[in-house]
Design a protein around this motif. Sequence first.
Motif, PDB file in Angstrom:
ATOM      1  N   THR A 102       0.796  -1.224   0.000  1.00  0.00           N
ATOM      2  CA  THR A 102       0.000   0.000   0.000  1.00  0.00           C
ATOM      3  C   THR A 102       0.831   1.278   0.000  1.00  0.00           C
ATOM      4  OG1 THR A 102      -0.213  -0.222   2.412  1.00  0.00           O
ATOM      5  CG2 THR A 102      -2.036  -1.020   1.063  1.00  0.00           C
ATOM      6  N   ASP A 103       2.112   1.219   0.356  1.00  0.00           N
ATOM      7  CA  ASP A 103       3.004   2.383   0.210  1.00  0.00           C
ATOM      8  C   ASP A 103       2.431   3.652   0.836  1.00  0.00           C
ATOM      9  OD1 ASP A 103       4.858   0.883  -1.179  1.00  0.00           O
ATOM     10  OD2 ASP A 103       4.012   1.370  -3.136  1.00  0.00           O
ATOM     11  N   ARG A 104       2.129   3.599   2.109  1.00  0.00           N
ATOM     12  CA  ARG A 104       1.555   4.784   2.759  1.00  0.00           C
ATOM     13  C   ARG A 104       2.498   5.351   3.814  1.00  0.00           C
ATOM     14  NH1 ARG A 104      -4.290   5.770   5.807  1.00  0.00           N
ATOM     15  NH2 ARG A 104      -4.615   7.775   4.816  1.00  0.00           N
ATOM     16  N   THR A 105       2.711   6.656   3.763  1.00  0.00           N
ATOM     17  CA  THR A 105       3.566   7.298   4.751  1.00  0.00           C
ATOM     18  C   THR A 105       2.841   7.415   6.089  1.00  0.00           C
ATOM     19  OG1 THR A 105       2.813   9.452   3.966  1.00  0.00           O
ATOM     20  CG2 THR A 105       4.879   8.624   3.079  1.00  0.00           C
ATOM     21  N   ALA A 106       3.610   7.538   7.150  1.00  0.00           N
ATOM     22  CA  ALA A 106       3.044   7.636   8.488  1.00  0.00           C
ATOM     23  C   ALA A 106       2.458   9.014   8.743  1.00  0.00           C
ATOM     24  CB  ALA A 106       4.114   7.330   9.532  1.00  0.00           C
TER      25      ALA A 106
END
Length: 231
Positions: free
Chosen positions: A109-113
């Motif tokens: 999903t490649d999601r930043t925090a």
Amino acid sequence: MRNVRPALWFDLVLLALFAAITVALALRTPLLSLDLAVRDLVDAHRPSWAYWTARVFNYLGQGGQVLTPLAVLTALVVGRRTHSVRPALPVIGGFVITYLTIGPLKVWTDRTAASDHKVVHPEYLFHVPTGMSYPSGHVVNAIVWYGVLAILLGGLLRPGQLRAIRYGAPAIVLFTTTYLSFHWVTDGLAAICLGLVLDRILQRVPWDTIPLPWISPKFAGSSSLQEQQTR
């Protein structure tokens, strides 16, 4: 297979909700704006005492450092008291099912925090290759591993106490991960859906009747304290 209520239709609803949240975030719907609004709100209301209190309680969802060792230790104690190797089975099941789901989903999903304050616009699901925030591993781990502990401690604690363990701790972890901006609020909501599905899979497994042909019958007894408590 053990009966788990609600029935299988509830698992399908949870999976559909997880898919819906994922698609909604990928399509940049208002859920993304909600994430930013919640992140900015908690960042503006986090005094030092609240921060450190939340940090302590957040360890309730620390899989590798807290929950897995706790489950292994509990299984060893229960195994010794019941003279059985079966308490190890739900622990192995919990490890395998989390290993095969949480990590791959985070990578995919490649999601930043939420703590990355460079994110000022809602374009971060399937967007940043280094991101590994979705879904919240802390929340999934809490749901799965406290469910495993409930299996191991069956018969020792009352139903209300088991429910408090299974649902109270994950609720605290959901709040703290969001409050500390470790995760976006939708990371946690998606993790609830995924975690409950995984927990319900583990709860359905008949751990006490799985064939163990390579184990002596002497050590193939109960997977929990339930049998010992009813003697």
